[in-house]
Design an enzyme around this catalytic site. Structure first.
Site, PDB file in Angstrom:
ATOM      1  N   SER A 189     -55.816  14.685  52.374  1.00 40.87           N
ATOM      2  CA  SER A 189     -54.796  15.378  51.352  1.00 40.87           C
ATOM      3  C   SER A 189     -54.236  14.255  50.243  1.00 40.87           C
ATOM      4  CB  SER A 189     -53.687  15.546  52.320  1.00 40.87           C
ATOM      5  OG  SER A 189     -52.764  16.593  51.764  1.00 40.87           O
ATOM      6  N   ASP A 400     -60.015  25.649  53.157  1.00 39.47           N
ATOM      7  CA  ASP A 400     -58.642  25.047  52.780  1.00 39.47           C
ATOM      8  C   ASP A 400     -58.504  25.585  51.129  1.00 39.47           C
ATOM      9  OD1 ASP A 400     -56.500  23.587  52.087  1.00 39.47           O
ATOM     10  OD2 ASP A 400     -57.767  21.943  51.582  1.00 39.47           O
ATOM     11  N   HIS A 461     -57.644  22.357  55.809  1.00 31.96           N
ATOM     12  CA  HIS A 461     -56.925  21.139  55.019  1.00 31.96           C
ATOM     13  C   HIS A 461     -57.248  19.729  55.571  1.00 31.96           C
ATOM     14  CE1 HIS A 461     -55.223  19.254  51.694  1.00 31.96           C
ATOM     15  NE2 HIS A 461     -54.170  18.847  52.506  1.00 31.96           N
TER      16      HIS A 461
END
Length: 484
Positions: A189, A400, A461
């Site tokens: 991320s 994601d 994600h």
């Protein structure tokens, strides 16, 4: 001849003395606060792996105290890679990555329900089975990391990278037996912004002789935020490819907005109508995994306000602890509630040796950081690193929509590397686990840099949270230099 020999010996002794002096200086600054944790509340019996927790002081007067969890490899600590793991956010605790992604423990949800204390179970797909991993709460204000001064909480992308680099230098001086292990910087991320800067800092430090010399081999990033423009503008094409919006709406958006989702022309009514229609189509989806529902009511901001293409995501605990669960309606965020009760339990904090009075309320992701986002794109850092003898693995859960894999692939393509192996499936237990490509830098006389790009089929994600077995197999192969 003897004069030259004496001169060389003298130079060698001076270099050794300089090394010892710099090492002692680092040691004197390094925090001595570390503890071996034998057991944890919620886990039955002693831990079957080596867990160490501690603090390392960094910055001016060591005002910033970064907390870490270190797990030795369960296979061969002296031979296996050393991984510095950074959870995203910025401000999401390393404990989140430890529990929900790649660490040796996870919650046993079946035994944790009913209002009792959370029960921990072993994670059969923990990356600590094949690597030594330092999970660090960075930047300051994340997890259990804190500052003794208010000024210490003022942090930015580049300052966070510098402080984490200092943390790693001091940690290695305090753990010299891991100095020769292959070193990788990893995260997911928002770590996609900070991690390449850290890798650059380590590489530059090695080149100028900064001690200790680190055995840097490369870096690993999952669904990484890398370039705000590329990543954000890939959201609509991704939604189209996944059949989340219609052909007609996509074509209208491309015509009216010219593919611009990050900074559309707000005076263009047709464009803004298309964007609001797109938000209507995807607003009920859990953005981290498009096959799951969202637990939050998401509304687009009025056109008159400053446009923000990102989704409004509230803190898990704020939503879930204030409203009853709906029978039969499950959301992944329910799983995240358990960690709040566990990490805020005094017996747990005592077991982890958390300094009393430093953190009042632990949060999985602290969204009140005094943080300056001063790096819009990390692509140039990646481009610089392609000229170094490193390896990179960039993986993307392909469901994601926060950081779509097509945006990640786009910036990788912009590095102008040579394709060694084109798009092809990779397998786990005879099933397609994703698709992968291998790039290399052929501009140099010898190929010294390579980059693997892999998608994780059905992953979200934080891909290891959704596809733990596949991600474990991916890392096991990549660390050992095998094809995925």
């Amino acid at each position: 001849m003897s004069v030259i020999l004496l001169r060389n010996t003298h130079c060698h002794l001076i270099n050794m003395m300089l090394f010892l002096a710099s090492t002692l200086l680092l040691l004197s600054d390094a925090a001595a606060s570390k503890s071996i944790i034998k057991s944890l509340p919620g886990f039955h019996g002693n831990l079957p792996f080596v867990l160490e927790t501690g603090y390392i002081g960094v910055g001016e007067l060591e005002a910033v105290q970064l907390f870490y969890y270190f797990v030795e490899s369960e296979r061969s600590p002296k031979d296996d890679p050393l991984v510095l793991w950074l959870t995203g956010g910025p401000g999401c605790s390393a404990l989140s990555g430890f529990i929900y992604e790649i660490g040796p423990l996870s919650f046993d949800y079946a035994k944790s329900s009913g209002g009792g204390k959370p029960v921990l179970a072993l994670n059969p797909y923990s990356w600590t089975k094949i690597a030594n991993i330092i999970f660090v709460d960075a930047p300051v204000g994340t997890g259990f990391s804190y500052s003794t001064t208010w000024e210490g909480y003022d942090v930015s992308d580049t300052l966070s990278a510098a402080e984490t680099y200092e943390f790693l230098r001091k940690w290695l001086v305090d753990h010299p037996k891991f100095l020769t292990n292959p070193l990788y910087v990893a995260g997911d991320s928002y770590s996609g912004i900070v991690a390449p800067i850290i890798v650059q800092e380590i590489s530059d430090g090695n080149e100028v002789g900064r001690q200790p010399t680190m055995n840097l081999k490369g870096y690993v990033l999952g669904n990484p935020l890398t370039d705000h423009e590329i990543d954000t503008n890939s959201i609509v094409p991704f939604a189209y490819l996944k059949a989340l919006i219609s052909d007609k709406l996509y074509e209208s958006f491309m015509k009216n907005c010219k593919g611009e989702y990050l900074n559309p022309d707000q005076s263009n009514a047709s464009c803004m109508e298309d964007i609001l229609a797109i938000k209507e189509c995807i607003g009920d989806l859990y953005t981290a995994q498009i096959l799951e529902p969202t637990c939050k009511l998401i509304s687009p901001k009025p056109v008159a306000l400053k446009w923000d293409p990102r989704f409004l995501i509230a803190d898990d605990a704020d939503i879930l602890l204030s409203s009853p669960r709906v029978h039969g309606h499950w959301c992944r965020s329910y799983n995240h509630v358990y960690i709040y009760g566990w990490a805020n339990d005094e017996t747990v904090r005592d077991a982890l040796h958390i300094r009393k009075g430093t953190i009042k309320d632990w949060r999985r992701c602290n969204k009140t950081l005094a943080y300056s986002y001063n790096v819009e794109s990390a692509v140039d850092y990646h481009r610089n690193l392609t000229k170094k003898p490193y390896r990179a693995l960039i993986y993307s859960g392909d469901h994601d929509i926060i950081i779509p894999y097509i945006g990640t692939h786009e910036w990788i393509e912009s590095l102008n590397l040579t394709i060694k192996h084109d798009w092809e499936p990779w397998f786990v237990d005879g099933q397609v686990a994703g698709y992968a490509m291998l790039y290399a830098d052929n501009a140099q006389e010898y190929i010294t840099y390579d980059l693997s790009f892999a998608t994780v089929k059905g992953g979200g994600h934080t891909a290891p949270e959704y596809r733990p077995e596949q991600c474990f197999a991916m890392m096991d192969r990549w660390f050992d230099y095998y094809p995925l």
